[in-house]
Design a protein around this motif. Structure first.
Motif, PDB file in Angstrom:
ATOM      1  N   UNK A  28     -12.269  66.447-113.857  1.00 27.86           N
ATOM      2  CA  UNK A  28     -11.960  65.568-114.988  1.00 27.86           C
ATOM      3  C   UNK A  28     -13.171  64.718-115.357  1.00 27.86           C
ATOM      4  N   UNK A  29     -13.861  64.191-114.359  1.00 24.09           N
ATOM      5  CA  UNK A  29     -15.023  63.337-114.629  1.00 24.09           C
ATOM      6  C   UNK A  29     -16.136  64.133-115.304  1.00 24.09           C
ATOM      7  N   UNK A  30     -16.419  65.327-114.802  1.00 22.15           N
ATOM      8  CA  UNK A  30     -17.474  66.141-115.405  1.00 22.15           C
ATOM      9  C   UNK A  30     -17.092  66.569-116.827  1.00 22.15           C
ATOM     10  N   UNK A  31     -15.823  66.909-117.026  1.00 20.38           N
ATOM     11  CA  UNK A  31     -15.358  67.256-118.374  1.00 20.38           C
ATOM     12  C   UNK A  31     -15.521  66.066-119.309  1.00 20.38           C
ATOM     13  N   UNK A  32     -15.184  64.876-118.831  1.00 15.30           N
ATOM     14  CA  UNK A  32     -15.297  63.675-119.657  1.00 15.30           C
ATOM     15  C   UNK A  32     -16.759  63.398-120.015  1.00 15.30           C
ATOM     16  N   UNK A  33     -17.669  63.629-119.073  1.00 14.64           N
ATOM     17  CA  UNK A  33     -19.091  63.411-119.351  1.00 14.64           C
ATOM     18  C   UNK A  33     -19.569  64.347-120.453  1.00 14.64           C
ATOM     19  N   UNK A  34     -19.193  65.632-120.358  1.00 14.59           N
ATOM     20  CA  UNK A  34     -19.580  66.591-121.403  1.00 14.59           C
ATOM     21  C   UNK A  34     -18.970  66.194-122.741  1.00 14.59           C
ATOM     22  N   UNK A  35     -17.731  65.720-122.721  1.00 13.11           N
ATOM     23  CA  UNK A  35     -17.074  65.300-123.958  1.00 13.11           C
ATOM     24  C   UNK A  35     -17.779  64.100-124.571  1.00 13.11           C
ATOM     25  N   UNK A  36     -18.214  63.141-123.736  1.00 19.51           N
ATOM     26  CA  UNK A  36     -18.952  61.990-124.257  1.00 19.51           C
ATOM     27  C   UNK A  36     -20.274  62.424-124.881  1.00 19.51           C
ATOM     28  N   UNK A  37     -20.966  63.354-124.217  1.00 16.23           N
ATOM     29  CA  UNK A  37     -22.232  63.850-124.767  1.00 16.23           C
ATOM     30  C   UNK A  37     -21.993  64.534-126.110  1.00 16.23           C
ATOM     31  N   UNK A  38     -20.900  65.278-126.218  1.00 12.46           N
ATOM     32  CA  UNK A  38     -20.566  65.930-127.483  1.00 12.46           C
ATOM     33  C   UNK A  38     -20.352  64.899-128.581  1.00 12.46           C
ATOM     34  N   UNK A  39     -19.658  63.826-128.283  1.00 10.46           N
ATOM     35  CA  UNK A  39     -19.403  62.800-129.298  1.00 10.46           C
ATOM     36  C   UNK A  39     -20.693  62.125-129.743  1.00 10.46           C
ATOM     37  N   UNK A  40     -21.672  62.023-128.839  1.00  8.67           N
ATOM     38  CA  UNK A  40     -22.948  61.409-129.195  1.00  8.67           C
ATOM     39  C   UNK A  40     -23.811  62.344-130.028  1.00  8.67           C
TER      40      UNK A  40
END
Length: 269
Positions: A241-253
């Motif tokens: 979940x944490x790694x998925x969230x990090x990738x999702x945050x990078x996508x939003x940026x």
């Protein structure tokens, strides 16, 4: 277009992104505990949530220490899958010849169970971190390639022709048209890849390792210590979940302009 209606504090809390999954998780834990009590399932088959929480509290330092090798192998395998997968997808999408040679082999490679070839990595590379990284890379590589190929192939040809008509070089057209258009699909593949990389790292630890969450699970299975095994599963779930969230945050940026990243807008009739 009307302005969004103001929401109360309780409504905002319930509409928060993390609240609904948390409530559903609480429901699952309660149902789990009730099922054990109603059907009188023995602890050697399924441990109770209280036992798992007790292990998490008492063995948390050890579980955290064992999670670092798994995290390291996962991140390394994921980064390698992105570094190799995106260029391979560019070659496949840009050349029918490369696609005819490479793409069928990639599909064929996915039919081979990774757990079956993981022992070979131990024979070839020993019991270090390398077999775990390779296992994580192999599981995370294919989703990146497939999604990136789909993204590069879905670029509007008229946009490419317009950019070329404006005297744009091949590199400029790629940076201005092809890559931005393919980024949403690439990030979709990266999200799948990062979760599969966790599985790949654990597979590598199952086969041969003396550290990591996979090693903890293997040792727990051997001693029928199911609470510890379930606690290790919780750690793996949190890691994914944490790694998925990090990738999702990078996508939003990187692609805040994409429709999937826009805030919900309420339209008035």
């Amino acid at each position: 277009m009307a302005e969004p209606k103001p929401q109360g504090a309780l409504s905002k809390l319930l509409n928060a992104a993390w609240v609904r999954p948390f409530l559903f998780l609480v429901f699952i834990v309660v149902a789990w505990d009730l099922a054990i009590r109603l059907f009188r399932i023995p602890a050697y088959q399924i441990p109770s949530p209280a036992d798992v929480v007790a292990v998490l509290r008492s063995d948390w330092p050890e579980l955290l220490r064992q999670s670092w090798p798994t995290t390291y192998a996962t991140v390394c395998g994921f980064v390698l899958s992105a570094l190799f997968g995106i260029p391979v997808a560019m070659l496949i999408a840009g050349s029918k010849t490369v696609e005819s040679y490479v793409y069928p082999l990639l599909v064929f490679s996915q039919s081979v169970p990774k757990i079956a070839i993981a022992p070979l990595f131990v024979v070839w590379f020993g019991f270090g971190i390398v077999p775990k990284v390779i296992s994580a890379f192999l599981l995370g590589f294919f989703p990146v390639v497939v999604s990136a190929v789909q993204g590069f192939k879905s670029v509007d040809p008229d946009m490419v022709d317009l950019a070329r008509a404006m005297q744009g070089s091949r590199f400029q057209v790629f940076c201005a048209v092809n890559l931005p258009h393919a980024l949403p699909a690439i990030f979709s593949g990266l999200k799948v890849s990062v979760t599969l990389a966790v599985v790949g790292a654990v597979v590598g630890e199952f086969v041969g390792s003396n550290s990591g969450i996979g090693y903890v699970m293997q040792r727990s299975i051997g001693t029928f210590d199911l609470p510890t095994m379930f606690a290790a599963l919780v750690i793996l779930a949190l890691l994914g979940v944490i790694l998925f969230w990090i990738v999702d945050r990078i996508e939003k940026l990187i692609i805040p302009w994409h429709v999937s990243q826009r805030e919900e807008v309420i339209f008035a009739s």
